[in-house]
Design a protein around this motif. Structure first.
Motif, PDB file in Angstrom:
ATOM      1  N   TRP A 278       0.835  -1.204   0.000  1.00  6.62           N
ATOM      2  CA  TRP A 278       0.000   0.000   0.000  1.00  6.62           C
ATOM      3  C   TRP A 278       0.869   1.253   0.000  1.00  6.62           C
ATOM      4  N   GLU A 279       0.274   2.360  -0.424  1.00  8.69           N
ATOM      5  CA  GLU A 279       0.970   3.648  -0.403  1.00  8.69           C
ATOM      6  C   GLU A 279      -0.005   4.765  -0.077  1.00  8.69           C
ATOM      7  N   PHE A 280       0.499   5.759   0.641  1.00  8.07           N
ATOM      8  CA  PHE A 280      -0.305   6.933   0.981  1.00  8.07           C
ATOM      9  C   PHE A 280      -0.153   7.965  -0.132  1.00  8.07           C
ATOM     10  N   CYS A 281      -1.261   8.490  -0.604  1.00  9.60           N
ATOM     11  CA  CYS A 281      -1.269   9.483  -1.675  1.00  9.60           C
ATOM     12  C   CYS A 281      -1.714  10.832  -1.097  1.00  9.60           C
ATOM     13  N   SER A 282      -0.813  11.800  -1.096  1.00  9.83           N
ATOM     14  CA  SER A 282      -1.119  13.108  -0.517  1.00  9.83           C
ATOM     15  C   SER A 282      -2.042  13.911  -1.420  1.00  9.83           C
ATOM     16  N   LEU A 283      -2.880  14.713  -0.791  1.00  4.71           N
ATOM     17  CA  LEU A 283      -3.762  15.627  -1.506  1.00  4.71           C
ATOM     18  C   LEU A 283      -3.251  17.059  -1.349  1.00  4.71           C
ATOM     19  N   PRO A 284      -3.348  17.869  -2.400  1.00  2.00           N
ATOM     20  CA  PRO A 284      -2.887  19.261  -2.325  1.00  2.00           C
ATOM     21  C   PRO A 284      -3.922  20.156  -1.643  1.00  2.00           C
ATOM     22  N   VAL A 285      -4.075  20.000  -0.348  1.00  2.00           N
ATOM     23  CA  VAL A 285      -5.132  20.709   0.373  1.00  2.00           C
ATOM     24  C   VAL A 285      -4.694  22.122   0.755  1.00  2.00           C
ATOM     25  N   ARG A 286      -5.669  22.937   1.100  1.00  2.00           N
ATOM     26  CA  ARG A 286      -5.398  24.326   1.472  1.00  2.00           C
ATOM     27  C   ARG A 286      -4.617  24.363   2.791  1.00  2.00           C
ATOM     28  N   PRO A 287      -3.544  25.151   2.853  1.00  2.00           N
ATOM     29  CA  PRO A 287      -2.760  25.213   4.092  1.00  2.00           C
ATOM     30  C   PRO A 287      -3.456  26.015   5.180  1.00  2.00           C
ATOM     31  N   PHE A 288      -3.211  25.610   6.419  1.00  2.00           N
ATOM     32  CA  PHE A 288      -3.613  26.367   7.598  1.00  2.00           C
ATOM     33  C   PHE A 288      -2.342  26.928   8.233  1.00  2.00           C
ATOM     34  N   LEU A 289      -2.403  28.136   8.734  1.00  2.00           N
ATOM     35  CA  LEU A 289      -1.205  28.802   9.249  1.00  2.00           C
ATOM     36  C   LEU A 289      -1.543  29.578  10.514  1.00  2.00           C
ATOM     37  N   THR A 290      -0.829  29.290  11.594  1.00  2.00           N
ATOM     38  CA  THR A 290      -0.951  30.050  12.829  1.00  2.00           C
ATOM     39  C   THR A 290       0.264  30.956  12.981  1.00  2.00           C
ATOM     40  N   ILE A 291       0.021  32.238  13.218  1.00  2.19           N
ATOM     41  CA  ILE A 291       1.096  33.205  13.471  1.00  2.19           C
ATOM     42  C   ILE A 291       1.004  33.605  14.932  1.00  2.19           C
ATOM     43  N   ASN A 292       1.977  33.181  15.709  1.00  3.11           N
ATOM     44  CA  ASN A 292       2.044  33.505  17.133  1.00  3.11           C
ATOM     45  C   ASN A 292       3.100  34.568  17.376  1.00  3.11           C
ATOM     46  N   VAL A 293       2.753  35.623  18.083  1.00  4.80           N
ATOM     47  CA  VAL A 293       3.743  36.659  18.393  1.00  4.80           C
ATOM     48  C   VAL A 293       3.411  37.293  19.744  1.00  4.80           C
ATOM     49  N   ASP A 294       4.445  37.498  20.555  1.00  3.97           N
ATOM     50  CA  ASP A 294       4.308  38.143  21.866  1.00  3.97           C
ATOM     51  C   ASP A 294       4.940  39.533  21.780  1.00  3.97           C
ATOM     52  N   VAL A 295       4.105  40.570  21.865  1.00  2.93           N
ATOM     53  CA  VAL A 295       4.612  41.948  21.751  1.00  2.93           C
ATOM     54  C   VAL A 295       4.509  42.681  23.081  1.00  2.93           C
ATOM     55  N   SER A 296       4.310  41.940  24.169  1.00  2.00           N
ATOM     56  CA  SER A 296       4.111  42.577  25.473  1.00  2.00           C
ATOM     57  C   SER A 296       5.340  43.339  25.955  1.00  2.00           C
TER      58      SER A 296
END
Length: 423
Positions: A278-296
Protein backbone atom coordinates in the motif's frame (compact mmCIF):
# COMPACT_ATOMS: atom_id res chain seq x y z
CA UNK A 1 -3.74 -8.64 -7.52
CA UNK A 2 -6.72 -6.42 -6.67
CA UNK A 3 -6.34 -2.64 -6.68
CA UNK A 4 -8.25 -0.90 -3.87
CA UNK A 5 -8.65 2.76 -2.99
CA UNK A 6 -9.20 3.46 0.71
CA UNK A 7 -10.58 6.89 1.67
CA UNK A 8 -12.23 8.05 4.86
CA UNK A 9 -13.53 10.96 6.94
CA UNK A 10 -14.69 13.19 4.10
CA UNK A 11 -16.75 15.41 6.44
CA UNK A 12 -18.32 17.26 3.55
CA UNK A 13 -19.77 20.48 4.96
CA UNK A 14 -17.27 20.90 7.83
CA UNK A 15 -15.11 23.92 8.52
CA UNK A 16 -17.31 26.41 6.69
CA UNK A 17 -16.36 29.13 9.18
CA UNK A 18 -12.90 29.16 7.59
CA UNK A 19 -14.31 29.99 4.15
CA UNK A 20 -16.29 32.68 2.38
CA UNK A 21 -19.05 32.70 -0.22
CA UNK A 22 -17.92 32.24 -3.80
CA UNK A 23 -19.95 34.87 -5.72
CA UNK A 24 -19.84 32.78 -8.91
CA UNK A 25 -21.23 29.56 -7.41
CA UNK A 26 -22.92 30.73 -4.24
CA UNK A 27 -21.10 27.97 -2.32
CA UNK A 28 -18.79 28.31 0.63
CA UNK A 29 -15.18 28.16 -0.58
CA UNK A 30 -14.23 25.61 2.07
CA UNK A 31 -17.04 23.34 0.87
CA UNK A 32 -15.55 23.69 -2.61
CA UNK A 33 -12.16 22.70 -1.18
CA UNK A 34 -13.62 19.51 0.30
CA UNK A 35 -15.43 18.69 -2.96
CA UNK A 36 -12.20 19.24 -4.90
CA UNK A 37 -10.28 16.84 -2.63
CA UNK A 38 -13.01 14.21 -2.92
CA UNK A 39 -13.03 14.63 -6.70
CA UNK A 40 -9.26 14.09 -6.79
CA UNK A 41 -9.72 10.78 -4.93
CA UNK A 42 -12.44 9.62 -7.32
CA UNK A 43 -10.40 10.77 -10.34
CA UNK A 44 -7.52 8.57 -9.20
CA UNK A 45 -9.86 5.62 -8.69
CA UNK A 46 -11.12 6.01 -12.27
CA UNK A 47 -7.76 6.67 -13.93
CA UNK A 48 -5.92 3.79 -12.24
CA UNK A 49 -8.48 2.14 -12.54
CA UNK A 50 -9.06 0.47 -9.19
CA UNK A 51 -11.16 -2.65 -8.69
CA UNK A 52 -12.77 -1.60 -5.40
CA UNK A 53 -13.30 1.58 -3.34
CA UNK A 54 -13.58 1.49 0.44
CA UNK A 55 -15.01 4.47 2.32
CA UNK A 56 -14.19 4.31 6.04
CA UNK A 57 -17.08 6.43 7.33
CA UNK A 58 -18.05 10.00 8.29
CA UNK A 59 -19.35 11.39 5.02
CA UNK A 60 -20.76 14.55 6.64
CA UNK A 61 -20.52 16.40 9.97
CA UNK A 62 -23.84 14.88 11.07
CA UNK A 63 -26.55 12.45 9.97
CA UNK A 64 -28.82 15.06 8.35
CA UNK A 65 -26.74 17.22 5.98
CA UNK A 66 -28.43 19.84 3.77
CA UNK A 67 -29.60 18.53 0.37
CA UNK A 68 -27.00 20.47 -1.62
CA UNK A 69 -24.18 18.87 0.39
CA UNK A 70 -25.71 15.39 -0.05
CA UNK A 71 -25.93 16.10 -3.76
CA UNK A 72 -22.25 17.05 -3.95
CA UNK A 73 -21.29 13.77 -2.23
CA UNK A 74 -23.56 11.69 -4.45
CA UNK A 75 -22.34 13.38 -7.65
CA UNK A 76 -18.76 12.27 -7.01
CA UNK A 77 -19.53 8.71 -5.86
CA UNK A 78 -22.00 8.20 -8.71
CA UNK A 79 -19.03 8.24 -11.09
CA UNK A 80 -17.80 5.02 -9.47
CA UNK A 81 -21.13 3.35 -10.15
CA UNK A 82 -21.06 4.49 -13.75
CA UNK A 83 -17.59 2.95 -14.09
CA UNK A 84 -18.79 -0.35 -12.51
CA UNK A 85 -16.37 -0.03 -9.59
CA UNK A 86 -17.83 -1.72 -6.47
CA UNK A 87 -17.92 0.63 -3.48
CA UNK A 88 -18.40 -0.05 0.23
CA UNK A 89 -19.75 2.88 2.26
CA UNK A 90 -19.12 2.26 5.97
CA UNK A 91 -21.26 4.01 8.57
CA UNK A 92 -19.22 6.20 10.94
CA UNK A 93 -20.23 7.98 14.12
CA UNK A 94 -21.12 11.20 12.27
CA UNK A 95 -23.32 9.24 9.86
CA UNK A 96 -25.56 8.04 12.69
CA UNK A 97 -28.38 9.69 14.54
CA UNK A 98 -27.56 10.74 18.09
CA UNK A 99 -29.19 7.53 19.37
CA UNK A 100 -26.59 5.56 17.43
CA UNK A 101 -29.11 3.58 15.39
CA UNK A 102 -28.89 3.42 11.60
CA UNK A 103 -26.73 5.20 9.08
CA UNK A 104 -29.23 7.88 8.15
CA UNK A 105 -26.97 9.83 5.82
CA UNK A 106 -25.84 6.75 3.87
CA UNK A 107 -28.83 4.40 4.01
CA UNK A 108 -30.36 6.14 0.98
CA UNK A 109 -27.89 4.19 -1.20
CA UNK A 110 -29.39 0.90 -0.01
CA UNK A 111 -32.93 2.22 -0.37
CA UNK A 112 -32.27 3.26 -3.97
CA UNK A 113 -30.41 0.00 -4.63
CA UNK A 114 -27.53 1.81 -6.32
CA UNK A 115 -25.73 -0.87 -8.38
CA UNK A 116 -22.37 -1.87 -6.93
CA UNK A 117 -22.86 0.13 -3.70
CA UNK A 118 -22.80 -1.62 -0.32
CA UNK A 119 -23.74 0.20 2.89
CA UNK A 120 -21.87 -1.20 5.87
CA UNK A 121 -24.09 -0.49 8.85
CA UNK A 122 -23.72 -3.86 10.58
CA UNK A 123 -21.04 -6.41 11.37
CA UNK A 124 -21.10 -8.82 8.47
CA UNK A 125 -18.96 -10.17 5.64
CA UNK A 126 -19.47 -9.02 2.06
CA UNK A 127 -18.15 -11.21 -0.76
CA UNK A 128 -17.47 -8.91 -3.66
CA UNK A 129 -16.66 -9.84 -7.25
CA UNK A 130 -14.28 -7.36 -8.86
CA UNK A 131 -12.71 -7.25 -12.31
CA UNK A 132 -9.53 -8.73 -10.85
CA UNK A 133 -11.00 -11.37 -8.60
CA UNK A 134 -12.94 -12.05 -5.43
CA UNK A 135 -12.44 -10.15 -2.17
CA UNK A 136 -13.99 -10.51 1.28
CA UNK A 137 -14.76 -7.34 3.26
CA UNK A 138 -15.86 -7.53 6.88
CA UNK A 139 -17.64 -4.29 7.82
CA UNK A 140 -17.43 -3.05 11.39
CA UNK A 141 -19.37 0.23 11.67
CA UNK A 142 -19.09 2.64 14.58
CA UNK A 143 -20.54 0.89 17.62
CA UNK A 144 -22.13 2.60 20.58
CA UNK A 145 -22.93 1.06 23.95
CA UNK A 146 -26.57 0.55 22.94
CA UNK A 147 -25.54 -1.45 19.86
CA UNK A 148 -24.22 -4.36 21.93
CA UNK A 149 -25.40 -3.81 25.50
CA UNK A 150 -28.69 -3.27 27.29
CA UNK A 151 -29.14 -0.62 29.97
CA UNK A 152 -29.32 -3.17 32.86
CA UNK A 153 -25.94 -4.59 31.76
CA UNK A 154 -24.23 -1.20 32.10
CA UNK A 155 -25.92 0.13 35.26
CA UNK A 156 -23.38 0.96 37.94
CA UNK A 157 -20.34 0.21 35.76
CA UNK A 158 -17.41 2.58 35.19
CA UNK A 159 -16.49 3.59 31.64
CA UNK A 160 -13.54 1.20 31.74
CA UNK A 161 -15.74 -1.68 32.83
CA UNK A 162 -18.26 -0.87 30.09
CA UNK A 163 -15.41 -0.81 27.55
CA UNK A 164 -14.25 -4.28 28.65
CA UNK A 165 -17.79 -5.60 28.52
CA UNK A 166 -18.24 -4.24 25.00
CA UNK A 167 -15.06 -5.98 23.87
CA UNK A 168 -16.29 -9.24 25.40
CA UNK A 169 -19.51 -8.87 23.40
CA UNK A 170 -17.77 -7.89 20.17
CA UNK A 171 -15.08 -10.57 20.16
CA UNK A 172 -17.32 -13.61 19.54
CA UNK A 173 -19.32 -11.73 16.89
CA UNK A 174 -16.18 -10.84 14.96
CA UNK A 175 -14.75 -14.32 15.53
CA UNK A 176 -17.85 -15.87 13.98
CA UNK A 177 -17.35 -13.77 10.83
CA UNK A 178 -13.67 -14.76 10.64
CA UNK A 179 -14.48 -18.48 10.89
CA UNK A 180 -16.82 -18.21 7.91
CA UNK A 181 -14.11 -16.68 5.68
CA UNK A 182 -12.71 -18.45 2.63
CA UNK A 183 -9.01 -18.88 3.59
CA UNK A 184 -7.95 -18.63 -0.06
CA UNK A 185 -9.65 -15.28 -0.77
CA UNK A 186 -8.01 -11.95 0.17
CA UNK A 187 -9.76 -10.35 3.13
CA UNK A 188 -10.13 -6.76 4.37
CA UNK A 189 -11.51 -5.60 7.69
CA UNK A 190 -13.19 -2.22 7.12
CA UNK A 191 -13.84 -0.58 10.49
CA UNK A 192 -14.75 2.81 11.91
CA UNK A 193 -13.30 2.85 15.40
CA UNK A 194 -10.90 4.34 17.92
CA UNK A 195 -7.82 2.16 18.25
CA UNK A 196 -5.84 2.40 21.47
CA UNK A 197 -2.52 3.34 19.81
CA UNK A 198 -3.91 5.97 17.48
CA UNK A 199 -2.54 9.49 17.42
CA UNK A 200 -5.53 11.82 17.55
CA UNK A 201 -6.47 14.79 15.38
CA UNK A 202 -9.58 16.95 15.30
CA UNK A 203 -11.85 14.01 16.20
CA UNK A 204 -10.73 14.66 19.79
CA UNK A 205 -12.79 17.86 19.74
CA UNK A 206 -15.62 16.84 17.43
CA UNK A 207 -18.88 15.38 18.73
CA UNK A 208 -17.78 11.77 18.44
CA UNK A 209 -20.71 10.24 20.29
CA UNK A 210 -20.44 7.37 22.76
CA UNK A 211 -18.07 4.74 21.52
CA UNK A 212 -15.25 2.69 22.92
CA UNK A 213 -11.57 2.02 22.37
CA UNK A 214 -10.41 -1.20 20.70
CA UNK A 215 -6.89 -2.58 21.23
CA UNK A 216 -4.80 -2.82 18.07
CA UNK A 217 -4.02 -6.44 19.02
CA UNK A 218 -7.74 -7.11 18.49
CA UNK A 219 -7.32 -6.14 14.81
CA UNK A 220 -4.05 -7.87 13.98
CA UNK A 221 -5.19 -11.25 12.69
CA UNK A 222 -3.49 -13.54 10.16
CA UNK A 223 -6.84 -13.91 8.36
CA UNK A 224 -6.76 -10.22 7.41
CA UNK A 225 -4.66 -9.00 4.49
CA UNK A 226 -5.42 -5.33 5.16
CA UNK A 227 -7.25 -3.46 7.93
CA UNK A 228 -8.91 -0.31 6.56
CA UNK A 229 -9.79 2.10 9.36
CA UNK A 230 -11.77 5.30 9.66
CA UNK A 231 -12.49 7.87 12.39
CA UNK A 232 -9.01 9.22 13.22
CA UNK A 233 -8.07 12.18 11.02
CA UNK A 234 -4.30 11.75 11.24
CA UNK A 235 -2.85 9.28 8.70
CA UNK A 236 -0.96 6.41 10.34
CA UNK A 237 -0.20 2.71 10.19
CA UNK A 238 -0.70 1.12 13.60
CA UNK A 239 1.19 -2.05 12.65
CA UNK A 240 4.28 -0.69 10.85
CA UNK A 241 6.53 -3.67 11.55
CA UNK A 242 4.16 -6.48 10.72
CA UNK A 243 1.17 -7.74 8.81
CA UNK A 244 -1.54 -6.95 8.17
CA UNK A 245 -1.21 -3.18 7.69
CA UNK A 246 -3.62 -1.40 10.07
CA UNK A 247 -4.13 1.93 8.36
CA UNK A 248 -5.98 5.15 8.99
CA UNK A 249 -5.83 7.17 5.75
CA UNK A 250 -6.90 10.22 7.74
CA UNK A 251 -9.32 12.90 6.61
CA UNK A 252 -9.18 14.38 3.09
CA UNK A 253 -9.13 18.01 4.25
CA UNK A 254 -8.17 19.98 7.33
CA UNK A 255 -11.23 20.41 9.53
CA UNK A 256 -9.64 22.96 11.89
CA UNK A 257 -6.31 24.23 13.22
CA UNK A 258 -5.68 21.08 15.25
CA UNK A 259 -4.81 19.48 11.88
CA UNK A 260 -2.59 22.34 10.73
CA UNK A 261 0.56 20.23 10.36
CA UNK A 262 -1.02 16.98 9.14
CA UNK A 263 -0.73 15.63 5.61
CA UNK A 264 -4.08 14.78 4.05
CA UNK A 265 -4.81 12.10 1.50
CA UNK A 266 -5.98 8.56 0.79
CA UNK A 267 -4.44 5.10 0.41
CA UNK A 268 -3.92 3.00 -2.72
CA UNK A 269 -3.66 -0.76 -2.07
CA UNK A 270 -2.36 -3.70 -4.07
CA UNK A 271 -4.28 -6.48 -2.35
CA UNK A 272 -2.92 -9.99 -2.56
CA UNK A 273 -3.32 -12.93 -0.22
CA UNK A 274 -0.33 -12.80 2.15
CA UNK A 275 1.45 -10.05 0.18
CA UNK A 276 -0.46 -6.76 0.37
CA UNK A 277 1.31 -3.53 -0.53
CA UNK A 278 0.00 0.00 0.00
CA UNK A 279 0.97 3.65 -0.40
CA UNK A 280 -0.31 6.93 0.98
CA UNK A 281 -1.27 9.48 -1.68
CA UNK A 282 -1.12 13.11 -0.52
CA UNK A 283 -3.76 15.63 -1.51
CA UNK A 284 -2.89 19.26 -2.33
CA UNK A 285 -5.13 20.71 0.37
CA UNK A 286 -5.40 24.33 1.47
CA UNK A 287 -2.76 25.21 4.09
CA UNK A 288 -3.61 26.37 7.60
CA UNK A 289 -1.20 28.80 9.25
CA UNK A 290 -0.95 30.05 12.83
CA UNK A 291 1.10 33.21 13.47
CA UNK A 292 2.04 33.51 17.13
CA UNK A 293 3.74 36.66 18.39
CA UNK A 294 4.31 38.14 21.87
CA UNK A 295 4.61 41.95 21.75
CA UNK A 296 4.11 42.58 25.47
CA UNK A 297 7.73 43.69 25.82
CA UNK A 298 7.98 45.54 22.48
CA UNK A 299 8.20 49.32 22.15
CA UNK A 300 6.49 49.12 18.76
CA UNK A 301 3.91 46.30 19.08
CA UNK A 302 2.20 47.15 15.78
CA UNK A 303 5.46 46.92 13.87
CA UNK A 304 6.39 43.65 15.58
CA UNK A 305 3.06 42.05 14.61
CA UNK A 306 3.26 43.25 10.99
CA UNK A 307 6.83 41.97 10.77
CA UNK A 308 5.74 38.53 12.03
CA UNK A 309 2.97 38.46 9.42
CA UNK A 310 5.35 39.44 6.62
CA UNK A 311 7.72 36.56 7.53
CA UNK A 312 4.98 33.91 7.40
CA UNK A 313 2.96 34.77 4.31
CA UNK A 314 1.50 31.75 2.51
CA UNK A 315 -0.87 32.82 -0.28
CA UNK A 316 -4.49 31.70 0.08
CA UNK A 317 -3.90 30.03 3.46
CA UNK A 318 -6.43 29.95 6.27
CA UNK A 319 -4.63 32.13 8.82
CA UNK A 320 -4.97 32.56 12.55
CA UNK A 321 -3.10 35.52 14.07
CA UNK A 322 -2.54 35.24 17.82
CA UNK A 323 -0.68 38.00 19.64
CA UNK A 324 -0.06 38.86 23.29
CA UNK A 325 0.08 42.42 24.57
CA UNK A 326 -0.29 44.51 27.73
CA UNK A 327 -3.43 46.52 28.39
CA UNK A 328 -1.59 49.83 27.97
CA UNK A 329 -0.51 48.76 24.46
CA UNK A 330 -4.07 48.38 23.13
CA UNK A 331 -4.19 51.93 21.75
CA UNK A 332 -1.00 51.24 19.76
CA UNK A 333 -2.67 48.50 17.70
CA UNK A 334 -4.23 49.42 14.34
CA UNK A 335 -6.65 46.63 13.43
CA UNK A 336 -7.28 47.92 9.94
CA UNK A 337 -3.55 47.81 9.22
CA UNK A 338 -3.43 44.21 10.49
CA UNK A 339 -6.37 43.28 8.27
CA UNK A 340 -4.57 44.81 5.31
CA UNK A 341 -1.40 42.88 6.18
CA UNK A 342 -3.47 39.66 6.22
CA UNK A 343 -5.08 40.34 2.83
CA UNK A 344 -2.98 37.56 1.27
CA UNK A 345 -4.98 34.99 3.27
CA UNK A 346 -7.96 33.03 2.03
CA UNK A 347 -9.58 33.80 5.37
CA UNK A 348 -8.22 34.94 8.70
CA UNK A 349 -9.01 35.52 12.34
CA UNK A 350 -7.29 37.91 14.75
CA UNK A 351 -7.04 36.79 18.37
CA UNK A 352 -5.41 39.25 20.82
CA UNK A 353 -4.61 38.11 24.35
CA UNK A 354 -3.94 40.45 27.25
CA UNK A 355 -0.95 39.58 29.42
CA UNK A 356 -1.74 39.97 33.13
CA UNK A 357 0.57 42.28 35.04
CA UNK A 358 0.51 39.74 37.84
CA UNK A 359 1.71 36.93 35.60
CA UNK A 360 5.35 37.97 35.32
CA UNK A 361 8.08 35.53 34.35
CA UNK A 362 10.34 34.12 37.04
CA UNK A 363 13.25 36.41 37.89
CA UNK A 364 16.40 34.82 36.38
CA UNK A 365 18.45 35.47 39.53
CA UNK A 366 16.02 33.32 41.49
CA UNK A 367 16.37 30.15 39.43
CA UNK A 368 16.43 26.74 41.06
CA UNK A 369 20.18 26.42 40.63
CA UNK A 370 20.98 29.71 42.37
CA UNK A 371 21.28 30.06 46.15
CA UNK A 372 20.95 33.57 47.61
CA UNK A 373 20.73 34.80 51.19
CA UNK A 374 17.23 36.05 52.10
CA UNK A 375 18.03 39.78 51.93
CA UNK A 376 19.75 39.51 48.55
CA UNK A 377 16.85 37.45 47.23
CA UNK A 378 14.36 40.05 48.46
CA UNK A 379 16.34 42.87 46.85
CA UNK A 380 16.35 40.99 43.54
CA UNK A 381 12.60 40.48 43.75
CA UNK A 382 11.93 44.16 44.57
CA UNK A 383 14.16 45.35 41.72
CA UNK A 384 11.90 43.47 39.29
CA UNK A 385 8.68 44.90 40.70
CA UNK A 386 8.03 48.49 39.65
CA UNK A 387 5.00 48.68 41.93
CA UNK A 388 7.14 48.00 45.04
CA UNK A 389 9.85 50.62 44.51
CA UNK A 390 8.23 53.23 46.77
CA UNK A 391 8.14 50.90 49.77
CA UNK A 392 11.36 49.02 49.08
CA UNK A 393 13.27 50.51 52.05
CA UNK A 394 10.46 49.71 54.49
CA UNK A 395 10.30 46.12 53.21
CA UNK A 396 14.06 45.65 53.59
CA UNK A 397 14.05 47.16 57.10
CA UNK A 398 11.19 44.87 58.14
CA UNK A 399 12.97 41.84 56.67
CA UNK A 400 16.20 42.70 58.50
CA UNK A 401 14.28 43.13 61.76
CA UNK A 402 12.55 39.74 61.36
CA UNK A 403 15.82 37.98 60.52
CA UNK A 404 17.62 39.64 63.47
CA UNK A 405 14.83 38.58 65.85
CA UNK A 406 15.02 35.02 64.56
CA UNK A 407 18.81 35.08 64.96
CA UNK A 408 18.52 36.30 68.59
CA UNK A 409 15.98 33.58 69.32
CA UNK A 410 18.30 30.92 67.88
CA UNK A 411 21.22 32.18 70.03
CA UNK A 412 19.09 32.10 73.19
CA UNK A 413 17.94 28.60 72.29
CA UNK A 414 21.53 27.41 71.88
CA UNK A 415 22.52 28.94 75.25
CA UNK A 416 19.66 27.13 76.97
CA UNK A 417 20.73 23.81 75.43
CA UNK A 418 24.34 24.35 76.61
CA UNK A 419 23.18 25.06 80.16
CA UNK A 420 21.08 21.88 80.18
CA UNK A 421 24.05 19.83 78.96
CA UNK A 422 26.21 21.22 81.79
CA UNK A 423 23.67 20.07 84.32
Amino acid sequence: MIKVLHVSDIHLGSGLSHGRTNPETGLNTRLEDFIKSLRTCIDHALSEPVDLVLFGGDAFPDATPPPYIQQAFASEFRRLGEANIPTVLLVGNHDQHSQGRGGASLSIYRTLAVPGFIVGDQITTHRITTRSGEVQVITLPWLTNSALLTRPETDGLSSGEVNNLLLQKLQPILEAEIRRLDPNTPTILLAHLMADRAKLGAERFLAVGKGFTIPVSFLIRPEFDYVALGHVHCHQNLNPNGTPPVVYPGSIERVDFSEEKEDKGYVLIDLEKGNTQWEFCSLPVRPFLTINVDVSDKEDPQGAIESAIAQKQIPEAVVRLKYKLRSEQIDQINNRALQKALSFAHSYSINPELVSQLARPRVPELGEQVTLDPITALKTYINNRDDLQEISEEMLDAANKILNEESDQEIESLKSKEQLNLL
